[in-house]
Structures are given as structure tokens and as C-alpha cells.
Design a protein around this motif. Structure first.
Motif, PDB file in Angstrom:
ATOM      1  N   GLY A  84       0.789  -1.229   0.000  1.00 28.24           N
ATOM      2  CA  GLY A  84       0.000   0.000   0.000  1.00 28.24           C
ATOM      3  C   GLY A  84       0.814   1.268   0.000  1.00 28.24           C
ATOM      4  O   GLY A  84       0.254   2.371   0.068  1.00 28.24           O
ATOM      5  N   LYS A  87      -0.176   3.767  -2.667  1.00 31.03           N
ATOM      6  CA  LYS A  87      -1.459   4.392  -2.340  1.00 31.03           C
ATOM      7  C   LYS A  87      -1.261   5.503  -1.312  1.00 31.03           C
ATOM      8  O   LYS A  87      -1.827   6.593  -1.429  1.00 31.03           O
ATOM      9  CB  LYS A  87      -2.406   3.316  -1.779  1.00 31.03           C
ATOM     10  N   ASP A  91      -1.495  10.114  -1.567  1.00 27.18           N
ATOM     11  CA  ASP A  91      -2.393  10.913  -0.750  1.00 27.18           C
ATOM     12  C   ASP A  91      -1.760  12.278  -0.457  1.00 27.18           C
ATOM     13  O   ASP A  91      -0.602  12.351  -0.034  1.00 27.18           O
ATOM     14  CB  ASP A  91      -2.679  10.183   0.562  1.00 27.18           C
ATOM     15  N   VAL A 174      -3.597   0.716   5.658  1.00 29.30           N
ATOM     16  CA  VAL A 174      -4.209   0.631   4.335  1.00 29.30           C
ATOM     17  C   VAL A 174      -5.132  -0.581   4.306  1.00 29.30           C
ATOM     18  O   VAL A 174      -4.694  -1.710   4.549  1.00 29.30           O
ATOM     19  CB  VAL A 174      -3.136   0.497   3.234  1.00 29.30           C
ATOM     20  N   ASP A 177     -10.045  -2.035   0.528  1.00 31.98           N
ATOM     21  CA  ASP A 177     -10.934  -1.208  -0.293  1.00 31.98           C
ATOM     22  C   ASP A 177     -10.329   0.161  -0.620  1.00 31.98           C
ATOM     23  O   ASP A 177     -10.995   1.013  -1.209  1.00 31.98           O
ATOM     24  CB  ASP A 177     -12.292  -1.039   0.386  1.00 31.98           C
ATOM     25  N   GLY A 178      -9.073   0.375  -0.227  1.00 30.08           N
ATOM     26  CA  GLY A 178      -8.385   1.624  -0.555  1.00 30.08           C
ATOM     27  C   GLY A 178      -8.423   2.666   0.531  1.00 30.08           C
ATOM     28  O   GLY A 178      -7.780   3.715   0.413  1.00 30.08           O
ATOM     29  N   ARG A 179      -9.159   2.414   1.625  1.00 31.23           N
ATOM     30  CA  ARG A 179      -9.202   3.382   2.721  1.00 31.23           C
ATOM     31  C   ARG A 179      -7.837   3.506   3.397  1.00 31.23           C
ATOM     32  O   ARG A 179      -7.161   2.505   3.627  1.00 31.23           O
ATOM     33  CB  ARG A 179     -10.236   2.966   3.764  1.00 31.23           C
ATOM     34  N   LEU A 180      -7.488   4.730   3.739  1.00 33.27           N
ATOM     35  CA  LEU A 180      -6.267   5.009   4.485  1.00 33.27           C
ATOM     36  C   LEU A 180      -6.669   5.573   5.841  1.00 33.27           C
ATOM     37  O   LEU A 180      -7.365   6.587   5.917  1.00 33.27           O
ATOM     38  CB  LEU A 180      -5.390   6.019   3.746  1.00 33.27           C
TER      39      LEU A 180
END
Length: 410
Positions: A84, A87, A91, A174, A177-180
């Protein structure tokens, strides 16, 4: 409960301040007989609401990464060091923070130049039938991947490590579903007196320790459930020896582990890595006065008083409190103090190996210091979870010259 000053001041992870080299170092090659697999688990505790989440209706959700023994591959694997990372880097708030915290190591992580030795979702080694388990909690502002070398060391020697990413405590978690989920910062309201600020901090840290301990107990519950399930759904189904489970944590995570062991006799042993709460106490103390029920390895760096938080009078009270707390530990417990050159709070993790870069002397020292940590952890685990003798801990003639050992319990 008493103030938890050190859990705030010294419980730091990879996002601390370092002198960086230009090139990231390579992690030590695991030397045990096994290769290393890793799986990611997204587990939700539906019995608890997440008090650290901005959404008060959300249940506590954890990412747990299991590192486990596999057949040794013929070539060195190049696994992802921090899943992650790309990703996170994209941000607008978290990316700059991680780039600053990790320094030149961050581009190496993103490019894959810094890698782990894991194979994702690999079949477990066929023997032995079951593996003992270590549940691990990271420190405040860190994450489990910052202890990759330690996990690989243990997995290559036949242990399963269940490393919890604690949302709100970790620098960032991480989810699939991509949530941080970044670390939670407790901002006090204006106008508080110093006494009120201290009380607020005490309450906040106490709740954090309880929350972390609850995470660990939930993970054991979930491991039991998954171990009894289907191998098609869980690669380690039936392969976990859940009668032999240790809890281990570093810094604030050490307090999580100690508190969980105070409350739950299912854990067979406890390892606290550099978790002392100077100048207050060595172990968590709550109104229920619960004590650790299991053999404890209290493994810490040597700190002289000049580098300890608080006044001389507070230190004297702390030393007295610490001696009393450790004297009450069960038989088979150990207090081990490590004092090699360059040993620091971050030496229990990958930190100083990564940030030594191409400086060979610093790299060698960092690898040596982590290796010393690993040696004592393995001796304690082998004794308590595998039933093998531990002369390193029990024979004064076998002790390492850079370690001081006190045998605890009656």
C-alpha cells in the motif's frame, strides 16, 4: 491508572527523526531452515465500536498480516516491503508525511529496491504439523512492517507471527478497499490547566492501552476461528498451535501485550520490548490491580539517567516501582538489559538498518544489535512455546557479554 508518560514521549516508530544515508540498506537474509510466506487479513470485531474512528458507529476493524514458514525457495524472493505504499504516497496529506519520516528510504520502498523475503499467499511448509504463534503489536506512530527483519527471522525458524496494524496507533493503515486510516492525534481543548492536561493525557493513553490489548485478544479469537475452518479459505487452517501463543510488543505495543496478558490466561508467555514508562512504571497498572500471569521477557535497552525523562527524584521513585513490579512476575520471567554500542529504542525494529544506507560500519552495528535482540527473543520463545532448553537465559556462563540478565519469579 498512573500516567503513561513514556507511551507518548518514547513510543515512536519509523516516523521519528533520523540522520539519513543516500541509499537504503538491504534487510538481513533470514537464516532459518524455512522460507517465508505472508497473508493479509481484514478482520472486524463486531463486539466493539472503534473509539479511535471519526465515525462513532464503525466497528473496530484491523489489518493483520501473518508471516509463516514455507518451504525454502530456490532463489531469493523479492516481496513488497510495505504493502500500500504507493497508495499512501499518492495521498496529498499522508504522502508528504511519509516521505519526510522515511527520508531516502521511502523512494526505495516505492520502487521495490528495498524488499522483504516473503512470498505472498505461499503454501505453508508441510512439517511440522502445527506452528506456535506470536501475536505482535507495533509502537505508537509506527507499523508492523517496520519489524520485517524480526518477523522473517522468527518465521524462518518455525513460528507464525500475526502482526497487527492498529488503526489510530499506526502511522497509517491501508485497507483492501483503498481506505487510508492515519494515526489519531488527541488535541486538547484550549484553556486546560497543566493538571487537567496531564489528566487528559493519562486518560487517553490508558484507553489506548486497553484498546490495543482488546485488539490482541480479538486477534486470538479470530485465529482460533480461522484455524478451525477450511484450508480453502485460510491457508493456515489447522496449522496453528494455539495452545502455544506468545504476545510480543515494542514500545507502546509492549504495554498492549502486558495488559492483554494481565487479562487473558490463554496467552502462554509475554515479551515486552523497551516498553518502560519512565518516570512512572515498568508495566501497565490499572484500578483492577491485575498482574501478568505468564512468564515475561522484559527486554530493554540500557538507559543512563541523563537520557531519561523526568527529575532525579522521579527516577528514584521509578526504579523502586520497577523493581517491585518485576519482582512480582511469575517464575520463568527474565529482565534482560542490552548495552552494545549504538543500541537505541529503534534498534528493536528495522529502523537503523534501513537508515544506515551504504555506510557499512553503521549497517554492521545495526544488524548486530537487532541480531542480539532476536537471539534473546528466540531463546525465550523456544523455551516457552517449544519446550527446549535456553542456556542463553539460564546458564550464566552462556550469557552474551553485552547483556545483563536478571532471573525473576519464585
Amino acid at each position: 491508572m498512573k500516567p503513561r508518560i513514556l507511551a507518548v514521549i518514547i513510543a515512536v516508530g519509523l516516523a521519528g527523526i533520523f540522520v539519513f544515508a543516500e541509499d537504503a540498506s538491504k534487510l538481513p537474509q533470514p537464516t532459518g531452515p524455512y522460507g517465508i510466506g505472508r497473508i493479509a487479513c481484514d478482520w472486524t470485531d463486531t463486539s466493539r465500536l472503534d473509539t479511535l474512528s471519526p465515525d462513532p458507529t464503525r466497528h473496530r476493524e484491523l489489518m493483520v498480516y501473518l508471516w509463516y514458514p514455507t518451504n525454502r525457495p530456490s532463489i531469493e524472493p523479492h516481496g513488497t516491503y510495505l504493502p500500500g505504499a504507493k497508495k499512501i504516497d499518492a495521498d496529498p496529506q499522508l504522502g508528504p508525511s511519509m516521505r519526510e519520516g522515511y527520508g531516502p528510504t521511502w523512494p526505495q520502498i516505492l520502487s521495490g529496491a528495498l524488499y522483504s523475503h516473503v512470498v505472498e499467499n505461499a503454501p505453508a511448509a508441510k512439517a511440522p504439523k502445527q506452528f506456535p504463534v506470536v501475536i505482535f503489536s507495533h509502537g505508537l506512530g509506527g507499523n508492523g512492517f517496520g519489524y520485517t527483519a524480526l518477523f522473517e527471522f522468527l518465521a524462518s525458524r518455525g513460528y507464525v507471527v500475526a502482526a497487527i496494524e492498529h488503526p489510530g496507533t499506526a502511522d497509517v493503515v491501508v485497507f483492501p478497499d483503498g481506505r487510508l486510516v492515519p494515526i489519531t492525534h488527541d488535541t486538547p481543548p484550549p484553556g486546560l490547566t497543566p493538571a487537567q492536561q496531564m489528566q487528559r493525557m493519562m486518560d487517553s493513553v490508558g484507553k489506548g492501552i486497553e484498546n490495543g490489548a482488546a485488539d490482541e485478544r480479538f486477534v486470538l479469537d479470530r485465529l482460533i476461528k480461522e484455524n478451525n475452518g477450511s484450508a480453502k479459505e485460510f491457508v493456515l487452517a489447522g496449522r496453528l498451535d494455539l495452545t502455544n501463543v506468545a504476545l510480543m510488543g515494542h514500545s507502546a505495543g509492549a504495554d498492549f501485550a502486558a495488559r492483554a496478558c494481565e487479562l487473558d490466561a490463554r496467552f502462554k508467555s509475554c515479551i515486552a520490548l523497551d516498553g518502560a514508562m519512565v518516570p512512572v512504571s515498568a508495566l501497565p497498572e490499572f484500578p483492577d490491580h491485575a498482574k501478568i500471569q505468564q512468564p515475561l521477557l522484559y527486554l530493554e535497552n540500557h538507559y543512563d539517567e541523563a537520557h531519561m525523562f523526568g527529575t532525579h527524584e522521579q527516577h528514584l521513585a521509578f526504579f523502586k516501582e520497577k523493581e517491585q513490579e518485576l519482582s512480582q512476575c511469575p517464575k520463568g520471567s527474565y529482565h534482560v538489559v542490552l548495552s552494545p554500542p549504538g543500541m537505541m529504542h529503534g534498534s528493536f525494529s528495522d529502523t537503523y538498518i534501513l537508515h544506515a544506507g551504504n555506510m557499512s560500519e553503521q549497517t554492521a552495528q545495526a544488524v548486530h544489535n537487532l541480531g542480539l535482540v532476536e537471539t534473546y527473543i528466540l531463546a525465550f520463545l523456544d523455551k516457552n512455546l517449544k519446550g527446549t532448553p535456553a542456556p542463553l537465559l539460564d546458564d550464566p556462563n552462556a550469557s552474551h557479554p553485552e547483556a545483563t540478565i536478571e532471573r525473576l519469579g519464585k
